[in-house]
Design a protein around this motif. Structure first.
Motif, PDB file in Angstrom:
ATOM      1  N   MET A  78      11.274   2.963  42.063  1.00  0.00           N
ATOM      2  CA  MET A  78      10.483   4.153  42.249  1.00  0.00           C
ATOM      3  C   MET A  78      10.890   4.783  43.582  1.00  0.00           C
ATOM      4  N   ASP A  79      11.249   6.043  43.553  1.00  0.00           N
ATOM      5  CA  ASP A  79      11.740   6.727  44.751  1.00  0.00           C
ATOM      6  C   ASP A  79      10.632   7.520  45.429  1.00  0.00           C
ATOM      7  N   PHE A  80      10.790   7.692  46.744  1.00  0.00           N
ATOM      8  CA  PHE A  80       9.946   8.615  47.491  1.00  0.00           C
ATOM      9  C   PHE A  80      10.801   9.289  48.546  1.00  0.00           C
ATOM     10  N   ASP A  81      10.254  10.309  49.206  1.00  0.00           N
ATOM     11  CA  ASP A  81      11.014  11.013  50.233  1.00  0.00           C
ATOM     12  C   ASP A  81      11.493  10.043  51.298  1.00  0.00           C
ATOM     13  N   ILE A  82      12.649  10.318  51.850  1.00  0.00           N
ATOM     14  CA  ILE A  82      13.294   9.417  52.813  1.00  0.00           C
ATOM     15  C   ILE A  82      12.466   9.264  54.082  1.00  0.00           C
ATOM     16  N   ILE A  83      12.390   8.035  54.559  1.00  0.00           N
ATOM     17  CA  ILE A  83      11.832   7.720  55.874  1.00  0.00           C
ATOM     18  C   ILE A  83      12.976   7.168  56.703  1.00  0.00           C
ATOM     19  N   TRP A  84      13.259   7.817  57.810  1.00  0.00           N
ATOM     20  CA  TRP A  84      14.332   7.359  58.703  1.00  0.00           C
ATOM     21  C   TRP A  84      13.753   6.399  59.719  1.00  0.00           C
ATOM     22  N   ILE A  85      14.369   5.226  59.849  1.00  0.00           N
ATOM     23  CA  ILE A  85      13.894   4.247  60.814  1.00  0.00           C
ATOM     24  C   ILE A  85      15.061   3.726  61.650  1.00  0.00           C
ATOM     25  N   ALA A  86      14.735   3.311  62.856  1.00  0.00           N
ATOM     26  CA  ALA A  86      15.721   2.699  63.746  1.00  0.00           C
ATOM     27  C   ALA A  86      15.507   1.192  63.686  1.00  0.00           C
ATOM     28  N   PHE A  87      16.593   0.464  63.382  1.00  0.00           N
ATOM     29  CA  PHE A  87      16.472  -0.977  63.204  1.00  0.00           C
ATOM     30  C   PHE A  87      17.764  -1.626  63.675  1.00  0.00           C
ATOM     31  N   GLU A  88      17.629  -2.526  64.645  1.00  0.00           N
ATOM     32  CA  GLU A  88      18.772  -3.265  65.182  1.00  0.00           C
ATOM     33  C   GLU A  88      19.924  -2.334  65.581  1.00  0.00           C
ATOM     34  N   GLY A  89      19.588  -1.259  66.286  1.00  0.00           N
ATOM     35  CA  GLY A  89      20.605  -0.363  66.821  1.00  0.00           C
ATOM     36  C   GLY A  89      21.243   0.571  65.811  1.00  0.00           C
ATOM     37  N   ARG A  90      20.705   0.655  64.620  1.00  0.00           N
ATOM     38  CA  ARG A  90      21.263   1.566  63.623  1.00  0.00           C
ATOM     39  C   ARG A  90      20.132   2.343  62.974  1.00  0.00           C
ATOM     40  N   THR A  91      20.483   3.425  62.331  1.00  0.00           N
ATOM     41  CA  THR A  91      19.495   4.238  61.640  1.00  0.00           C
ATOM     42  C   THR A  91      19.602   3.978  60.148  1.00  0.00           C
ATOM     43  N   ILE A  92      18.463   3.740  59.534  1.00  0.00           N
ATOM     44  CA  ILE A  92      18.420   3.402  58.114  1.00  0.00           C
ATOM     45  C   ILE A  92      17.545   4.428  57.400  1.00  0.00           C
ATOM     46  N   ALA A  93      17.962   4.818  56.219  1.00  0.00           N
ATOM     47  CA  ALA A  93      17.164   5.696  55.375  1.00  0.00           C
ATOM     48  C   ALA A  93      16.501   4.848  54.290  1.00  0.00           C
TER      49      ALA A  93
END
Length: 77
Positions: A1-16
């Motif tokens: 199930m998809d939802f709008d992207i949440i951008w997070i910073a984790f261990e020095g990288r950006t994840i969508a």
């Protein structure tokens, strides 16, 4: 199930994060574990969304609340 992207910073990288599956994987790998109330609520919301008890909008908001609480939102200009 998809939802709008949440951008997070984790261990020095950006994840969508754009789906319930990706959110669940992130929570399982997050070094903070499930020690916070918002993390536990996020897991419950993900489970409820998978069984169609709540909407993707609702689960996205719960996961976003967790990200805010854990201070892991990425700065996206």
């Amino acid at each position: 199930m998809d939802f709008d992207i949440i951008w997070i910073a984790f261990e020095g990288r950006t994840i969508a994060i754009s789906s319930i599956d990706e959110a669940r994987i992130f929570l399982s790998e997050w070094p903070g574990g499930l020690r916070t109330e918002t993390a536990r609520l996020a897991v419950i919301a993900l489970t409820r969304a998978e069984t169609a008890e709540i909407s993707t909008t609702e689960v996205r908001q719960v996961f976003l609340d967790f990200c805010i609480d854990a201070q892991i939102l990425a700065s996206i200009d």
